[in-house]
Design an enzyme around this catalytic site. Structure first.
Site, PDB file in Angstrom:
ATOM      1  N   SER A   1       6.757  -1.740   2.708  1.00 51.91           N
ATOM      2  CA  SER A   1       7.923  -1.960   1.851  1.00 51.91           C
ATOM      3  C   SER A   1       8.621  -0.629   1.651  1.00 51.91           C
ATOM      4  CB  SER A   1       7.495  -2.530   0.499  1.00 51.91           C
ATOM      5  OG  SER A   1       8.546  -2.349  -0.430  1.00 51.91           O
TER       6      SER A   1
ATOM      7  N   HIS B   1       9.535  -4.410   5.387  1.00 46.73           N
ATOM      8  CA  HIS B   1       9.819  -5.267   4.236  1.00 46.73           C
ATOM      9  C   HIS B   1      10.904  -4.619   3.367  1.00 46.73           C
ATOM     10  CE1 HIS B   1       8.659  -8.372   1.301  1.00 46.73           C
ATOM     11  NE2 HIS B   1       8.691  -7.442   0.355  1.00 46.73           N
TER      12      HIS B   1
ATOM     13  N   ASP C   1      12.834  -4.903  -0.140  1.00 43.52           N
ATOM     14  CA  ASP C   1      12.808  -5.506  -1.478  1.00 43.52           C
ATOM     15  C   ASP C   1      14.170  -5.403  -2.133  1.00 43.52           C
ATOM     16  OD1 ASP C   1      10.144  -6.466  -1.993  1.00 43.52           O
ATOM     17  OD2 ASP C   1       9.502  -4.389  -1.790  1.00 43.52           O
TER      18      ASP C   1
ATOM     19  N   MET D   1      16.533  -6.182  -5.279  1.00 47.91           N
ATOM     20  CA  MET D   1      16.447  -6.478  -6.724  1.00 47.91           C
ATOM     21  C   MET D   1      17.818  -6.311  -7.360  1.00 47.91           C
ATOM     22  SD  MET D   1      13.059  -4.248  -7.540  1.00 47.91           S
ATOM     23  CE  MET D   1      11.547  -4.446  -6.596  1.00 47.91           C
TER      24      MET D   1
ATOM     25  N   HIS E   1      13.122  -9.663   1.062  1.00 48.23           N
ATOM     26  CA  HIS E   1      12.546 -10.347  -0.096  1.00 48.23           C
ATOM     27  C   HIS E   1      13.579 -10.269  -1.210  1.00 48.23           C
ATOM     28  CE1 HIS E   1       9.137 -10.228  -3.359  1.00 48.23           C
ATOM     29  NE2 HIS E   1       9.855 -11.327  -3.421  1.00 48.23           N
TER      30      HIS E   1
ATOM     31  N   MET F   1      14.703 -10.726  -4.651  1.00 52.64           N
ATOM     32  CA  MET F   1      14.315 -10.934  -6.054  1.00 52.64           C
ATOM     33  C   MET F   1      15.607 -10.888  -6.855  1.00 52.64           C
ATOM     34  SD  MET F   1      10.985  -8.505  -5.969  1.00 52.64           S
ATOM     35  CE  MET F   1      11.597  -7.646  -4.530  1.00 52.64           C
TER      36      MET F   1
ATOM     37  N   MET G   1       3.227 -13.407  -4.731  1.00 51.13           N
ATOM     38  CA  MET G   1       3.319 -12.151  -5.485  1.00 51.13           C
ATOM     39  C   MET G   1       1.964 -11.874  -6.125  1.00 51.13           C
ATOM     40  SD  MET G   1       6.394 -10.749  -5.221  1.00 51.13           S
ATOM     41  CE  MET G   1       5.725  -9.384  -6.146  1.00 51.13           C
TER      42      MET G   1
ATOM     43  N   ASP H   1       1.963  -9.553  -1.664  1.00 58.64           N
ATOM     44  CA  ASP H   1       2.914  -8.487  -1.976  1.00 58.64           C
ATOM     45  C   ASP H   1       2.642  -7.940  -3.372  1.00 58.64           C
ATOM     46  OD1 ASP H   1       5.100  -6.814  -2.068  1.00 58.64           O
ATOM     47  OD2 ASP H   1       6.604  -8.416  -2.044  1.00 58.64           O
ATOM     48  N   GLY H   2       2.248  -6.659  -3.409  1.00 60.90           N
ATOM     49  CA  GLY H   2       2.022  -5.989  -4.691  1.00 60.90           C
ATOM     50  C   GLY H   2       0.596  -5.492  -4.835  1.00 60.90           C
TER      51      GLY H   2
ATOM     52  N   GLY I   1       3.739  -0.920  -0.194  1.00 59.65           N
ATOM     53  CA  GLY I   1       4.645   0.205  -0.403  1.00 59.65           C
ATOM     54  C   GLY I   1       3.852   1.471  -0.648  1.00 59.65           C
TER      55      GLY I   1
HETATM   56  C1  DX5 Z   1       7.428  -5.684  -5.985  1.00 56.67           C
HETATM   57  C2  DX5 Z   1       7.863  -5.745  -4.540  1.00 56.67           C
HETATM   58  C3  DX5 Z   1       6.829  -5.199  -3.601  1.00 56.67           C
HETATM   59  C4  DX5 Z   1       6.513  -3.764  -3.864  1.00 56.67           C
HETATM   60  C5  DX5 Z   1       5.144  -3.465  -3.358  1.00 56.67           C
HETATM   61  O1  DX5 Z   1       8.389  -6.223  -6.806  1.00 56.67           O
HETATM   62  O2  DX5 Z   1       8.120  -7.068  -4.156  1.00 56.67           O
HETATM   63  O3  DX5 Z   1       7.175  -5.402  -2.243  1.00 56.67           O
HETATM   64  O4  DX5 Z   1       7.439  -2.899  -3.280  1.00 56.67           O
HETATM   65  O5  DX5 Z   1       4.840  -2.183  -3.741  1.00 56.67           O
HETATM   66  P1  DX5 Z   1       3.351  -1.669  -3.926  1.00 56.67           P
HETATM   67  O6  DX5 Z   1       2.689  -1.792  -2.596  1.00 56.67           O
HETATM   68  O7  DX5 Z   1       3.553  -0.251  -4.344  1.00 56.67           O
HETATM   69  O8  DX5 Z   1       2.707  -2.526  -4.976  1.00 56.67           O
HETATM   70 ZN    ZN Z   2       8.469  -7.578  -1.792  1.00 58.75          ZN
END
Ligand code: DX5
Ligand code: ZN
Length: 222
Positions: free
Chosen positions: A11, A36, A38, A40, A69, A71, A142, A180-181, A202
């Site tokens: 990510s 990936h 993200d 937001m 992704h 969000m 998630m 993810d996360g 990430g």
């Molecule tokens: C969270 C995102 C993830 C995030 C993962 O809202 O959807 O993709 O970037 O990050 P890490 O691996 O640091 O938890």
């Molecule tokens: Zn994500």
């Protein structure tokens, strides 16, 4: 353990944006399978990341599949812009707070030539995605509350991963199961054991000194 290949999708939220092109090149050379992205909007989640312009830039710097992704609220409105930016898959959220007609959005994503994905927050039960499973290519579970990188993995989400893997067993149509996360070597192993085949990470990749080692450790092939 599944015999299929485990896909690792870094990510870029955790990348150094002052050298984004170089970061993408590095994870690609380190063996990343997908990138990936993200997205937001400050409404669906309490953070703002980046939009189609940056994704367009990412597209120009890698041939790897891009996994978006969203969000965000109204993903139906924005999905075409990400498709145009050249992403390969677009995952949207099932929660009513995302304010869209889920089935319609998934159909529009497929018609735009992308693989449709659906995601659910930790508090959202598996039942809410069940009606859509035959219409999606990706289920993104998630394993933290969405919005920020660097949070701790929630092992209780593995029940959803198991249920998705169980669904795959009994259907011709197979869904990629993403987690993810908070994914690191240890939580990746647990996720794979429960049936996940796509690992999004990430922090554990971009904060590592050696990206190749980090990616291999996630995959369990040191
Ligand atoms: C969270 C995102 C993830 C995030 C993962 O809202 O959807 O993709 O970037 O990050 P890490 O691996 O640091 O938890
Ligand atoms: Zn994500």
């Amino acid at each position: 353990m599944p015999s299929q290949k485990i896909i690792v999708a870094p990510s870029i939220l955790a990348a150094d944006f002052s050298q984004l092109a170089e970061e993408i090149r590095r994870v690609e050379q380190a063996g990343a399978d997908w990138i990936h992205c993200d997205i937001m909007d400050g409404h669906f989640v309490d953070n703002i990341s980046f939009g189609p312009g940056i994704v367009d830039f990412v597209r120009k710097h890698t041939k790897l599949p891009l996994d978006a992704h969203l969000m965000i609220e109204h993903p139906d409105h924005y999905a075409p812009r990400f498709a145009k930016a050249g992403v390969n898959s677009i995952t949207v959220h099932v929660e009513p707070e995302a304010k869209h007609d889920v089935e319609k959005t998934l159909r529009a994503i497929r018609e735009a030539g992308c693989r449709p994905g659906l995601s659910l927050n930790p508090a959202t039960p598996f039942e809410s995605v069940e009606p859509f499973l035959h219409k999606i290519d990706i289920l993104l579970v998630m394993t933290v509350h969405p919005g920020f990188g660097g949070q701790s993995f929630r092992p209780e989400m593995m029940e959803k991963v198991r249920r998705a893997a169980e669904w795959n067993k009994f259907h011709e149509h197979k869904i990629d199961i993403e987690v993810d996360g908070g994914i690191n070597a240890e939580t990746a192993r647990l996720s794979i054991q429960n049936g996940a085949n796509v690992l999004i990470a990430g922090t554990s990749i971009f904060r590592a000194k050696n990206y190749r080692k980090a990616i291999n450790e996630l995959r369990g092939t040191k």
